[in-house]
Scaffold this active site. Structure first.
Site, PDB file in Angstrom:
ATOM      1  N   ASP A  41     -29.291 -62.448 -43.328  1.00  0.00           N
ATOM      2  CA  ASP A  41     -29.850 -63.654 -42.712  1.00  0.00           C
ATOM      3  C   ASP A  41     -31.348 -63.687 -43.009  1.00  0.00           C
ATOM      4  OD1 ASP A  41     -30.887 -65.634 -41.141  1.00  0.00           O
ATOM      5  OD2 ASP A  41     -29.749 -65.123 -39.342  1.00  0.00           O
ATOM      6  N   PHE A  89     -30.608 -62.469 -33.983  1.00  0.00           N
ATOM      7  CA  PHE A  89     -30.527 -63.902 -33.688  1.00  0.00           C
ATOM      8  C   PHE A  89     -30.068 -64.624 -34.944  1.00  0.00           C
ATOM      9  CE2 PHE A  89     -31.957 -68.266 -33.190  1.00  0.00           C
ATOM     10  CZ  PHE A  89     -31.494 -68.546 -31.925  1.00  0.00           C
ATOM     11  N   LYS A 128     -35.493 -72.616 -42.211  1.00  0.00           N
ATOM     12  CA  LYS A 128     -36.899 -72.609 -41.782  1.00  0.00           C
ATOM     13  C   LYS A 128     -37.891 -73.077 -42.861  1.00  0.00           C
ATOM     14  CE  LYS A 128     -36.786 -69.601 -37.750  1.00  0.00           C
ATOM     15  NZ  LYS A 128     -37.234 -70.514 -36.708  1.00  0.00           N
TER      16      LYS A 128
HETATM   17  N1  PLP Z   1     -31.345 -66.955 -38.124  1.00  0.00           N
HETATM   18  C1  PLP Z   1     -32.560 -66.442 -37.872  1.00  0.00           C
HETATM   19  C2  PLP Z   1     -32.918 -65.089 -38.396  1.00  0.00           C
HETATM   20  C3  PLP Z   1     -33.479 -67.182 -37.122  1.00  0.00           C
HETATM   21  O1  PLP Z   1     -34.699 -66.657 -36.860  1.00  0.00           O
HETATM   22  C4  PLP Z   1     -33.116 -68.464 -36.643  1.00  0.00           C
HETATM   23  C5  PLP Z   1     -34.040 -69.252 -35.823  1.00  0.00           C
HETATM   24  O2  PLP Z   1     -34.969 -68.770 -35.258  1.00  0.00           O
HETATM   25  C6  PLP Z   1     -31.828 -68.944 -36.944  1.00  0.00           C
HETATM   26  C7  PLP Z   1     -30.979 -68.172 -37.693  1.00  0.00           C
HETATM   27  C8  PLP Z   1     -31.398 -70.285 -36.443  1.00  0.00           C
HETATM   28  O3  PLP Z   1     -32.004 -71.292 -37.197  1.00  0.00           O
HETATM   29  P1  PLP Z   1     -31.986 -72.803 -36.689  1.00  0.00           P
HETATM   30  O4  PLP Z   1     -32.787 -72.872 -35.443  1.00  0.00           O
HETATM   31  O5  PLP Z   1     -32.580 -73.575 -37.829  1.00  0.00           O
HETATM   32  O6  PLP Z   1     -30.559 -73.160 -36.456  1.00  0.00           O
END
Ligand code: PLP
Length: 441
Positions: A263, A178, A292
């Protein structure tokens, strides 16, 4: 049962007192702000308004949260919940942390935003501190995890384009990964349902199984610009990588002249007991995405990169109006300071072990409902047995006063504030224990 705005506000028709008047009356902080809110809307059923006026793109629990302190939050009915999700791994210092509250208030009274046509004290300092602490050379600030990954994607493609390798644009990503909800980020995201109905996807992405190094090796080629990976798959179900997987990706990227993008949106900034999730594997991505927990709840995203990538996005190629605003950056600097000064990385490791043992014990006690636990630090999941839905459990634990989230299709996810205590974890585990007994069939 009323879900209207909280009591104790200024009665309708009366002018709200000013802040100085309230301070003079000895009412300060959050109490003063509450007293300033007019009670004109006290009759509103906020749940009804929310259901009618918010878009409806989230599956929202029927409670309206009003305030929080530490690991606790209260809804508009005055009901208290133990918050073991922390806004999905965001509120790392808990709610209304005195140092973060004071830093945000002080910065709001100094400079909130000034545009990226100028440097500001806070974003310059934060860039320096993040690079020094996390071992990178350059930072770009935006507002969310999706934006950070979007920036990684654009940076990667433009880096090779600028080097004359125009055909090197393919990104290798993982099933159940994700990376966010923008069209670029969902293209890297490895769950088909997130892409359904949004038209032709962006070209140039290959997804293979998380943990399968041979599958990555088989898909590598001269057109691969980067591999993007989460150090623990978060949304995909709290899945740590098998030993050697991340170092293997680093080697494969190097062998093929590609970048390794990590990520760290969910795993970063102390969540796993280290500053970054990649540190557990002794790996360093060429660039990472953060968001986050970075500013403890104030919206922010960032990418950090090595100097070899610094020229990829020259002036005019990428940007973000709010990115790097002084308020979010001051909050992030404070979160980093508190993590460091209060020894929170060691605390996360200790609390994480405590939570992990507690979840393993629950899995043993309720083998019909859950099959085990997994995770790292304070990113943990309780894996449910076939036939049990996370939603059913989420509702059951919420009714018992605990907030959690789901991950993947069968995992109850625990991402408490990094300041959570063992006593709070035990309280949460006791409620989950009751909920598991309650749903057992
Ligand atoms: N990358 C990872 C690993 C995530 O867990 C998330 C959100 O859960 C995101 C990206 C997306 O972040 P945002 O909701 O702040 O756009």
């Amino acid at each position: 049962m009323s879900t209207s705005a909280g009591a104790g506000h200024t009665p309708a028709g009366e002018a709200a007192p000013s802040l100085p008047q309230l301070h003079e009356a000895g009412i300060t902080g959050a109490d003063a702000i509450l007293a300033m809110v007019s009670e004109d809307d006290a009759s509103l059923d906020l749940l009804e308004v929310g259901q009618a006026r918010l878009l409806g793109n989230y599956r929202q629990a029927p409670i309206v949260l009003e305030r929080g302190r530490g690991c606790e939050v209260w809804d508009t009915r005055g009901r208290r919940y133990l918050d073991l999700c922390a806004g999905v791994a965001v509120s790392s210092l808990g709610h209304a942390h005195p140092r973060l509250t004071a830093a945000i208030a002080a910065q709001a009274a100094t400079l909130v935003h000034a545009s990226n046509y100028f440097y500001n004290v806070e974003n310059v300092r934060l860039a320096g501190e993040l690079c020094a602490r996390l071992g990178y050379d350059r930072a770009f600030f935006c507002n969310s995890g999706a934006e950070a990954n979007e920036a990684l994607l654009k940076m990667t493609r433009r880096h090779f384009w600028a080097k004359g390798q125009k055909d090197r644009y393919r990104i290798v990503a993982f099933h159940h990964a994700f990376h966010g909800r923008t069209l670029g980020a969902v293209s890297m995201t490895g769950t088909p349902k997130y892409k359904e109905g949004f038209g032709p996807p962006l070209q140039g992405f290959t997804h293979v199984d998380y943990g399968d190094l041979e599958a990555v090796r088989a898909t590598m080629g001269p057109d691969v610009a980067a591999i993007i990976v989460e150090p623990v798959q978060g949304e995909g179900g709290v899945v740590p990588p098998p030993p050697g997987f991340l170092p293997g990706l680093r080697l494969l990227a190097d062998e093929h002249g590609a970048l390794l993008l990590v990520d760290e949106v969910q795993t970063g900034m102390g969540r796993t007991g280290r500053w970054l999730g990649q540190e557990h594997e002794g790996v360093k991505g060429d660039a990472i995405a953060l968001a986050k927990g970075l500013a403890g709840g104030v919206p922010i995203g960032a990418i950090l990169l090595g100097e070899h990538l610094a020229g990829a996005l020259p002036p005019g190629t990428h940007g973000s109006t709010f990115g790097g605003n002084a308020l979010a950056c001051a909050a992030a600097r404070t979160v980093m300071k508190v993590i460091e000064e209060d020894g929170l990385l060691a605390a996360v490791t200790a609390r994480g072990e405590h939570l992990g043992h507690g979840l393993a014990a629950l899995a043993e006690k309720h083998p019909r409902v859950c099959t085990g636990e997994r995770g790292r630090g304070l990113l943990r999941g309780l894996v449910l047995a076939p036939g049990y839905e996370p939603r059913e459990l989420l509702n059951a634990v919420r009714e018992r006063g605990v907030l959690l989230t789901a991950a993947g299709t069968n995992v109850l996810r625990f991402t408490p504030p990094l300041v959570v205590t063992d006593a709070e974890i035990d309280e949460g585990l006791a409620r989950v224990d009751e909920a598991l007994a309650g749903v057992a069939r």
